[in-house]
Design an enzyme around this catalytic site. Structure first.
Site: not given
Length: 329
Positions: A297, A300
């Site tokens: 991700e 993040k």
């Protein structure tokens, strides 16, 4: 089918493949369950008729509304469950993530009422028992975890934790926890600790109370949770590992992240689960375990390791072979 192997599908990223591609990818693996942190309809729909179990989540910010207004819970079910079920095999709704250790007293106090209202909404829709309701805890809810037989919950949660466990017990829903041997290694970077965390050959650690020799950190952490449940009279509540994993890269000052370590942890964990040997206190079965994570991700926050736990790249190739593709079983 290896129903006990799942994966976390976080979406704090701007480069994820389309849900249909992800659904195909998952079907080429032995992954049988997927945990979403939210309830993205496109993903839920893409997983329809695959048989893959789907865990959906409510946001922490939704907890006060769910707790105070039964109609909000009803509309949440009407929006996020009823249009997709049963074609999309929704199996569990997690109310919030790591709420008990969030230090947000308002959220902590409203967690159980929110879970009860969602359960009532499911019951009203004749889905009670088919779809479970729970919440996800960090290992921080334990006051003590070593040795495993002395595992106990932090007494400051007191009646709140008891209420949650009574809910789990009454509704047959699991106690979901996020054990990370990676974090244990970060606070004790001796080579023997690394081997213990990665399921590699090591001398083991003896629990002085039971005289059981533990050969890996995962079993020790899960058994500590079992002991904590047992000490409160809830040993029959099923444990689910909602998150566990190992980053394959991190910042320059990070100890532990590497392709070799991530492959060892996840690959050996998968082999351990497939062996069905279980843990010393829960032998002969494997707890449902959701690996972290499906993809990196890239948005993040936090250290680089937070953005480097994916088992698959966004072009759908493997970051490393953890033994999940159906062709290598």
């Amino acid at each position: 089918s290896q129903s006990f192997i799942g994966i976390n599908y976080g979406q704090v990223a701007d480069n994820l493949p389309p849900p249909s591609s992800t659904a195909k990818l998952l079907q080429s693996t032995s992954i049988q369950k997927v945990r979403l942190y939210g309830s993205d309809p496109a993903i839920i729909k893409a997983l329809a008729n695959t048989g893959i179990g789907i865990v959906i989540g409510t946001a922490n910010g939704d907890i006060p509304g769910l707790a105070s207004d039964p109609n909000f819970s009803k509309s949440w079910i009407n929006t996020n469950v009823l249009p997709f079920y049963p074609a999309s095999n929704i199996i569990l709704i997690t109310v919030g993530n790591e709420v008990m250790t969030s230090n947000d007293q308002n959220l902590i106090n409203k967690l159980l009422p929110a879970m009860q209202n969602l359960q009532n909404a499911l019951n009203d829709a004749s889905l009670g028992g088919k779809i479970k309701v729970s919440t996800v805890h960090s290992m921080g809810v334990l006051k003590q975890s070593q040795p495993p037989s002395s595992g106990s919950f932090d007494p400051s949660y007191g009646d709140l934790m008891k209420g949650l466990l009574e809910f789990n017990s009454a509704n047959g829903s699991p106690f979901a926890i996020n054990p990370y041997p990676y974090f244990a290694y970060r606070s004790d970077t001796r080579p023997e600790t690394l081997a213990f965390c990665l399921f590699q050959p090591n001398a083991g650690r003896i629990d002085g109370n039971t005289k059981i020799k533990y050969m890996n950190m995962f079993d020790a952490q899960v058994d500590a949770v079992y002991s904590a449940l047992n000490s409160m009279g809830f040993k029959n509540v099923e444990i689910v590992v909602a998150e566990t994993g190992w980053p394959y890269k991190g910042d320059d000052n990070d100890v532990g992240p590497s392709i070799e370590n991530a492959k060892a942890y996840n690959g050996n964990l998968i082999s351990h689960l497939r062996s069905m040997v279980g843990t010393p206190l829960m032998p002969g079965k494997s707890v449902d375990t959701y690996l972290f994570a499906l993809y990196d991700e890239d948005l993040k926050p936090g250290p680089g390791s937070e953005r480097s736990s994916g088992l698959f790249k966004t072009d759908l190739t493997m970051v490393y072979d953890g033994g999940l593709s159906t062709s290598n079983q």
